[in-house]
Design a protein around this motif. Structure first.
Motif, short mmCIF file in Angstrom:
data_model
loop_
_atom_site.label_atom_id
_atom_site.label_comp_id
_atom_site.label_asym_id
_atom_site.label_seq_id
_atom_site.Cartn_x
_atom_site.Cartn_y
_atom_site.Cartn_z
N ASN A 57 38.72 37.53 39.73
CA ASN A 57 39.99 38.25 39.80
C ASN A 57 40.62 38.13 41.18
OD1 ASN A 57 40.63 39.34 37.21
ND2 ASN A 57 38.97 40.82 37.45
N ARG A 70 33.21 38.87 38.00
CA ARG A 70 34.54 39.31 37.57
C ARG A 70 35.41 39.65 38.78
NH1 ARG A 70 33.22 43.24 33.79
NH2 ARG A 70 33.52 44.91 35.27
N SER A 114 41.83 39.48 33.52
CA SER A 114 40.95 40.65 33.53
C SER A 114 40.46 40.97 32.12
CB SER A 114 41.66 41.86 34.11
OG SER A 114 41.91 41.66 35.47
#
Length: 190
Positions: free
Chosen positions: A104, A100, A87
């Motif tokens: 993740n 993202r 992260s």
């Protein structure tokens, strides 16, 4: 302390890249597995589960080394868990929110499998065994593609630091060759 990234892992004191070595081992075995599936079909691959677990372990070792001990971060001595490290890396690299979230999420799925294979001894409810039993070539291919994306993001950050010695290439795929998994040979796979 300066950080460095050499695309060499010959074992010499100046050129050691353990995370790259682990990724290359994953690629070597992945490519052999892809060839076996193409030549014989998935139902005729001996020790399929073991091959999948070994490749997953090499991907996990490579990523944990890349995100942890070789992370280009001034806070290197305060390294957290791999999910938190990813992260932080994605935020630092200014990766857009959609990508993202996807990385993740995929990485959290990956960590479930990686944790299961790393803690494969006795477990009370046999959850680790059930998790490993669910690993498929298609699932591993998803983690392989994620690993390449994370490597590419990390390399872009390494490039920002003048202390790094990185040859000119666009992707880790230019250095480590992973074959594509042929969809036609995966009948019955999840």
């Amino acid at each position: 302390m300066s950080y460095y990234c050499h695309l060499d892992s010959t074992g010499s004191p100046e050129y050691t890249n353990l995370q790259l070595y682990s990724l290359q081992k994953a690629a070597n075995d992945w490519n052999k597995l892809v060839d076996l599936i193409a030549d014989h079909g998935i139902d005729h691959v001996d020790c399929l589960r073991e091959k999948l677990v070994f490749i997953l372990s090499c991907l996990g070792l490579s990523l944990s080394q890349l995100l942890g001990q070789n992370c280009p971060s001034p806070e290197k001595d305060k390294m957290g868990q791999p999910g938190n490290l990813l992260s932080t890396l994605l935020i630092r690299a200014r990766v857009d929110r959609t990508k993202r979230r996807r990385l993740n999420s995929t990485f959290q799925d990956f960590l479930l499998y990686y944790g299961a294979v790393r803690h494969f001894g006795e477990n009370k409810n046999e959850q680790n065994y059930r998790t490993v039993d669910q690993l498929t070539p298609r699932g591993l291919d998803r983690f392989r593609r994620m690993t390449i994306e994370i490597w590419d993001i990390a390399i872009a950050i390494y490039r920002e630091d003048q202390e790094n010695d990185i040859d000119d290439f666009r992707s880790i795929s230019d250095v480590v060759d992973f074959k594509d998994l042929a969809e036609v040979n995966l009948s019955g796979c999840k």
